[in-house]
Design a protein around this motif. Structure first.
Motif, PDB file in Angstrom:
ATOM      1  N   GLY A 131       0.833  -1.198   0.000  1.00 15.62           N
ATOM      2  CA  GLY A 131       0.000   0.000   0.000  1.00 15.62           C
ATOM      3  C   GLY A 131       0.867   1.248   0.000  1.00 15.62           C
ATOM      4  N   MET A 132       0.791   2.030  -1.064  1.00 11.80           N
ATOM      5  CA  MET A 132       1.625   3.219  -1.171  1.00 11.80           C
ATOM      6  C   MET A 132       1.329   4.229  -0.063  1.00 11.80           C
ATOM      7  SD  MET A 132       3.998   3.213  -3.356  1.00 11.80           S
ATOM      8  CE  MET A 132       4.559   2.978  -5.021  1.00 11.80           C
ATOM      9  N   ALA A 133       0.095   4.277   0.412  1.00 14.83           N
ATOM     10  CA  ALA A 133      -0.212   5.207   1.499  1.00 14.83           C
ATOM     11  C   ALA A 133       0.572   4.814   2.756  1.00 14.83           C
ATOM     12  CB  ALA A 133      -1.714   5.229   1.783  1.00 14.83           C
ATOM     13  N   LYS A 193       3.575   6.938   4.537  1.00 11.80           N
ATOM     14  CA  LYS A 193       3.562   7.302   5.963  1.00 11.80           C
ATOM     15  C   LYS A 193       4.869   6.889   6.641  1.00 11.80           C
ATOM     16  CE  LYS A 193       0.985   5.103   9.087  1.00 11.80           C
ATOM     17  NZ  LYS A 193      -0.209   4.596   9.779  1.00 11.80           N
ATOM     18  N   GLN A 194       5.364   5.695   6.335  1.00 12.65           N
ATOM     19  CA  GLN A 194       6.578   5.191   6.979  1.00 12.65           C
ATOM     20  C   GLN A 194       7.845   5.891   6.499  1.00 12.65           C
ATOM     21  OE1 GLN A 194       6.939   0.910   7.129  1.00 12.65           O
ATOM     22  NE2 GLN A 194       4.739   0.683   7.369  1.00 12.65           N
ATOM     23  N   THR A 195       7.858   6.339   5.255  1.00 17.20           N
ATOM     24  CA  THR A 195       9.061   6.957   4.701  1.00 17.20           C
ATOM     25  C   THR A 195       9.071   8.474   4.820  1.00 17.20           C
ATOM     26  OG1 THR A 195       8.105   7.121   2.484  1.00 17.20           O
ATOM     27  CG2 THR A 195       9.379   5.114   2.986  1.00 17.20           C
ATOM     28  N   GLY A 196       7.900   9.070   4.996  1.00 13.27           N
ATOM     29  CA  GLY A 196       7.807  10.523   5.000  1.00 13.27           C
ATOM     30  C   GLY A 196       7.819  11.104   3.597  1.00 13.27           C
ATOM     31  N   LEU A 197       7.681  10.255   2.593  1.00 11.71           N
ATOM     32  CA  LEU A 197       7.650  10.691   1.192  1.00 11.71           C
ATOM     33  C   LEU A 197       6.204  10.703   0.717  1.00 11.71           C
ATOM     34  CD1 LEU A 197      10.596   8.423  -0.004  1.00 11.71           C
ATOM     35  CD2 LEU A 197      10.704  10.875   0.474  1.00 11.71           C
ATOM     36  N   GLY A 198       5.885  11.622  -0.168  1.00  8.23           N
ATOM     37  CA  GLY A 198       4.526  11.717  -0.687  1.00  8.23           C
ATOM     38  C   GLY A 198       4.130  10.502  -1.512  1.00  8.23           C
ATOM     39  N   ARG A 199       2.876  10.099  -1.387  1.00  7.57           N
ATOM     40  CA  ARG A 199       2.376   8.926  -2.115  1.00  7.57           C
ATOM     41  C   ARG A 199       2.531   9.103  -3.623  1.00  7.57           C
ATOM     42  NH1 ARG A 199      -2.384   7.171  -4.283  1.00  7.57           N
ATOM     43  NH2 ARG A 199      -3.407   9.136  -3.808  1.00  7.57           N
ATOM     44  N   LEU A 228       6.078   8.803  -4.645  1.00  7.97           N
ATOM     45  CA  LEU A 228       6.529   7.404  -4.690  1.00  7.97           C
ATOM     46  C   LEU A 228       6.108   6.739  -5.995  1.00  7.97           C
ATOM     47  CD1 LEU A 228       5.849   6.327  -1.012  1.00  7.97           C
ATOM     48  CD2 LEU A 228       8.079   6.414  -2.153  1.00  7.97           C
ATOM     49  N   TYR A 229       4.847   6.942  -6.381  1.00  5.17           N
ATOM     50  CA  TYR A 229       4.382   6.367  -7.650  1.00  5.17           C
ATOM     51  C   TYR A 229       5.250   6.849  -8.808  1.00  5.17           C
ATOM     52  CZ  TYR A 229       0.047   4.159  -6.053  1.00  5.17           C
ATOM     53  OH  TYR A 229      -0.875   3.339  -5.454  1.00  5.17           O
ATOM     54  N   LYS A 230       5.552   8.140  -8.821  1.00  4.78           N
ATOM     55  CA  LYS A 230       6.383   8.696  -9.894  1.00  4.78           C
ATOM     56  C   LYS A 230       7.806   8.163  -9.837  1.00  4.78           C
ATOM     57  CE  LYS A 230       3.781  12.976 -10.374  1.00  4.78           C
ATOM     58  NZ  LYS A 230       3.778  14.423 -10.174  1.00  4.78           N
ATOM     59  N   SER A 231       8.361   8.035  -8.637  1.00  4.22           N
ATOM     60  CA  SER A 231       9.740   7.572  -8.479  1.00  4.22           C
ATOM     61  C   SER A 231       9.956   6.169  -9.030  1.00  4.22           C
ATOM     62  CB  SER A 231      10.140   7.578  -6.996  1.00  4.22           C
ATOM     63  OG  SER A 231      10.224   8.882  -6.512  1.00  4.22           O
ATOM     64  N   PHE A 232       8.939   5.330  -8.921  1.00  6.20           N
ATOM     65  CA  PHE A 232       9.084   3.944  -9.340  1.00  6.20           C
ATOM     66  C   PHE A 232       8.347   3.642 -10.641  1.00  6.20           C
ATOM     67  CE2 PHE A 232      10.081   3.974  -4.842  1.00  6.20           C
ATOM     68  CZ  PHE A 232      11.292   3.300  -4.873  1.00  6.20           C
ATOM     69  N   GLY A 233       8.021   4.690 -11.398  1.00  8.01           N
ATOM     70  CA  GLY A 233       7.383   4.514 -12.696  1.00  8.01           C
ATOM     71  C   GLY A 233       8.369   3.977 -13.724  1.00  8.01           C
ATOM     72  N   GLU A 234       7.843   3.556 -14.825  1.00 10.16           N
ATOM     73  CA  GLU A 234       8.644   2.977 -15.913  1.00 10.16           C
ATOM     74  C   GLU A 234       9.760   3.929 -16.340  1.00 10.16           C
ATOM     75  OE1 GLU A 234       9.698  -0.144 -18.184  1.00 10.16           O
ATOM     76  OE2 GLU A 234       7.867  -0.141 -16.990  1.00 10.16           O
ATOM     77  N   GLY A 235      10.984   3.442 -16.341  1.00 13.73           N
ATOM     78  CA  GLY A 235      12.131   4.205 -16.799  1.00 13.73           C
ATOM     79  C   GLY A 235      12.639   5.256 -15.828  1.00 13.73           C
ATOM     80  N   GLU A 261      18.371   7.565  -1.601  1.00  7.14           N
ATOM     81  CA  GLU A 261      17.686   7.799  -0.334  1.00  7.14           C
ATOM     82  C   GLU A 261      16.251   7.261  -0.378  1.00  7.14           C
ATOM     83  OE1 GLU A 261      16.499  11.515   2.616  1.00  7.14           O
ATOM     84  OE2 GLU A 261      17.277  11.946   0.625  1.00  7.14           O
ATOM     85  N   THR A 262      15.578   7.466  -1.501  1.00  5.63           N
ATOM     86  CA  THR A 262      14.212   6.964  -1.669  1.00  5.63           C
ATOM     87  C   THR A 262      14.202   5.447  -1.657  1.00  5.63           C
ATOM     88  OG1 THR A 262      13.595   8.938  -2.927  1.00  5.63           O
ATOM     89  CG2 THR A 262      12.196   6.985  -3.196  1.00  5.63           C
ATOM     90  N   VAL A 263      15.101   4.838  -2.411  1.00  2.30           N
ATOM     91  CA  VAL A 263      15.199   3.372  -2.461  1.00  2.30           C
ATOM     92  C   VAL A 263      15.459   2.834  -1.057  1.00  2.30           C
ATOM     93  CG1 VAL A 263      16.581   1.445  -3.342  1.00  2.30           C
ATOM     94  CG2 VAL A 263      15.912   3.322  -4.876  1.00  2.30           C
ATOM     95  N   PHE A 264      16.399   3.439  -0.362  1.00  6.72           N
ATOM     96  CA  PHE A 264      16.772   3.002   0.978  1.00  6.72           C
ATOM     97  C   PHE A 264      15.578   3.073   1.934  1.00  6.72           C
ATOM     98  CE2 PHE A 264      18.780   3.514   5.150  1.00  6.72           C
ATOM     99  CZ  PHE A 264      19.707   2.487   5.126  1.00  6.72           C
ATOM    100  N   LYS A 265      14.857   4.187   1.916  1.00  5.09           N
ATOM    101  CA  LYS A 265      13.707   4.366   2.795  1.00  5.09           C
ATOM    102  C   LYS A 265      12.600   3.369   2.494  1.00  5.09           C
ATOM    103  CE  LYS A 265      14.161   9.248   3.999  1.00  5.09           C
ATOM    104  NZ  LYS A 265      13.518  10.566   3.928  1.00  5.09           N
ATOM    105  N   VAL A 266      12.367   3.090   1.214  1.00  7.27           N
ATOM    106  CA  VAL A 266      11.318   2.133   0.846  1.00  7.27           C
ATOM    107  C   VAL A 266      11.705   0.730   1.293  1.00  7.27           C
ATOM    108  CG1 VAL A 266      10.113   1.037  -1.107  1.00  7.27           C
ATOM    109  CG2 VAL A 266      10.364   3.536  -1.013  1.00  7.27           C
ATOM    110  N   ILE A 267      12.950   0.369   1.122  1.00 10.86           N
ATOM    111  CA  ILE A 267      13.401  -0.952   1.580  1.00 10.86           C
ATOM    112  C   ILE A 267      13.192  -1.071   3.085  1.00 10.86           C
ATOM    113  CG2 ILE A 267      15.466  -2.372   1.940  1.00 10.86           C
ATOM    114  CD1 ILE A 267      16.296  -1.545  -0.915  1.00 10.86           C
TER     115      ILE A 267
END
Length: 99
Positions: free
Chosen positions: A49-51, A55-61, A64-71, A77-83
């Motif tokens: 759940g991206m929401a 909440k856990q990463t402090g990054l906007g939902r 996050l969707y844009k960060s992990f979009g195709e290409g 830092e984003t990758v680390f926080k999501v992991i």
């Protein structure tokens, strides 16, 4: 005959446990393809759940969707926080060929 009512396959639907997520990401890492891993990390995040990941990463939902979009190429830092939000951690070990 094709089924017009079929739904596209979404691997996020099958990542129901932390062990599923871990195994999925490890399998993607074995391919040595950074873009495949980034895509897989986005799928793993969606499975939780991206929401909740937001909440856990402090990054906007939406961010996050844009960060992990195709290409896309998310910041480390984003990758680390999501992991971390997925309940996982980085571990380094010598490559088997050099050990």
């Amino acid at each position: 005959m094709s089924n017009l009512n079929s739904v596209p396959y979404d691997p996020a639907e099958y990542l129901t446990t932390a062990e599923d997520v871990k195994s999925y990401l490890e399998a993607c890492l074995e391919e040595n393809d950074p873009q495949l891993f980034i895509k897989a990390l986005g799928i793993a995040a969606r499975s939780q759940g991206m929401a909740e990941i937001s909440k856990q990463t402090g990054l906007g939902r939406e961010s996050l969707y844009k960060s992990f979009g195709e290409g896309k190429h998310p910041r480390f830092e984003t990758v680390f926080k999501v992991i971390q939000a997925l309940g996982l951690e980085f571990r380094l070990q010598p490559h088997m060929a050099t050990a």
